[in-house]
Motif scaffolding. Sequence first.
Motif, PDB file in Angstrom:
ATOM      1  N   TRP A  44      41.308   9.836  39.455  1.00  0.00           N
ATOM      2  CA  TRP A  44      42.466   9.578  38.603  1.00  0.00           C
ATOM      3  C   TRP A  44      43.548   8.807  39.339  1.00  0.00           C
ATOM      4  N   ALA A  45      44.200   7.915  38.623  1.00  0.00           N
ATOM      5  CA  ALA A  45      45.349   7.180  39.155  1.00  0.00           C
ATOM      6  C   ALA A  45      46.465   7.259  38.115  1.00  0.00           C
ATOM      7  N   VAL A 103      48.714   7.820  43.224  1.00  0.00           N
ATOM      8  CA  VAL A 103      49.981   7.474  42.587  1.00  0.00           C
ATOM      9  C   VAL A 103      50.280   6.000  42.845  1.00  0.00           C
ATOM     10  N   LEU A 104      50.475   5.266  41.752  1.00  0.00           N
ATOM     11  CA  LEU A 104      50.848   3.854  41.819  1.00  0.00           C
ATOM     12  C   LEU A 104      52.303   3.735  41.391  1.00  0.00           C
ATOM     13  N   ASP A 105      53.060   2.942  42.092  1.00  0.00           N
ATOM     14  CA  ASP A 105      54.490   2.781  41.815  1.00  0.00           C
ATOM     15  C   ASP A 105      54.688   1.739  40.710  1.00  0.00           C
ATOM     16  N   SER A 127      56.274  -1.528  41.633  1.00  0.00           N
ATOM     17  CA  SER A 127      55.562  -2.448  42.530  1.00  0.00           C
ATOM     18  C   SER A 127      54.923  -3.571  41.725  1.00  0.00           C
ATOM     19  N   PRO A 128      54.688  -4.708  42.361  1.00  0.00           N
ATOM     20  CA  PRO A 128      53.983  -5.794  41.665  1.00  0.00           C
ATOM     21  C   PRO A 128      52.585  -5.325  41.229  1.00  0.00           C
ATOM     22  N   VAL A 129      52.137  -5.826  40.100  1.00  0.00           N
ATOM     23  CA  VAL A 129      50.823  -5.461  39.575  1.00  0.00           C
ATOM     24  C   VAL A 129      49.742  -5.697  40.629  1.00  0.00           C
ATOM     25  N   ALA A 143      45.385  -3.827  44.136  1.00  0.00           N
ATOM     26  CA  ALA A 143      44.786  -3.748  45.470  1.00  0.00           C
ATOM     27  C   ALA A 143      44.514  -2.292  45.856  1.00  0.00           C
ATOM     28  N   LYS A 144      45.348  -1.377  45.427  1.00  0.00           N
ATOM     29  CA  LYS A 144      45.127   0.044  45.711  1.00  0.00           C
ATOM     30  C   LYS A 144      43.977   0.610  44.884  1.00  0.00           C
ATOM     31  N   LEU A 145      43.766   0.055  43.694  1.00  0.00           N
ATOM     32  CA  LEU A 145      42.696   0.543  42.810  1.00  0.00           C
ATOM     33  C   LEU A 145      41.326  -0.030  43.153  1.00  0.00           C
ATOM     34  N   LEU A 146      41.272  -1.243  43.663  1.00  0.00           N
ATOM     35  CA  LEU A 146      39.998  -1.911  43.901  1.00  0.00           C
ATOM     36  C   LEU A 146      39.003  -1.081  44.707  1.00  0.00           C
ATOM     37  N   PRO A 147      39.420  -0.414  45.776  1.00  0.00           N
ATOM     38  CA  PRO A 147      38.425   0.384  46.516  1.00  0.00           C
ATOM     39  C   PRO A 147      37.781   1.486  45.665  1.00  0.00           C
ATOM     40  N   LEU A 148      38.453   1.899  44.613  1.00  0.00           N
ATOM     41  CA  LEU A 148      37.903   2.946  43.742  1.00  0.00           C
ATOM     42  C   LEU A 148      36.836   2.422  42.795  1.00  0.00           C
TER      43      LEU A 148
END
Length: 125
Positions: free
Chosen positions: A60-61, A103-105, A108-110, A115-120
Amino acid sequence: DNFAKGVYPTLAERRAFASDAADHVATASAGKDAVCVVSFSFVNDDLRDSFRERFPDATWALVDASDALAGERIASRDGHFYDPPPAKGDEWLFAPVEFEHLVLDATSPVEENVAKLLPLVRRPS
């Protein structure tokens, strides 16, 4: 159309929707070696709890936004259907997320959040 008219689904209708949506995800992804990304509002815990029950191994994000920022973004959408319903007890209030999640801010820029989601969602090469 109903949201635009101020007609909001009951808890039972939301639960039925969540069940149907989870059925669709399960059916559409069955037998496929694929990663599935599902996006929805975390406002109502009944929707997220239904998906968590159906997909216990999901990652989950959460895009974390203040009430003020979320309201500002909703208000800026041309023709957006959502207008917070009149008070109906606490079933429409934001429920805290008390399970593990990324947690995504929201400020922050999309590209940074992607980039934080890609590894998932990327498969190892």
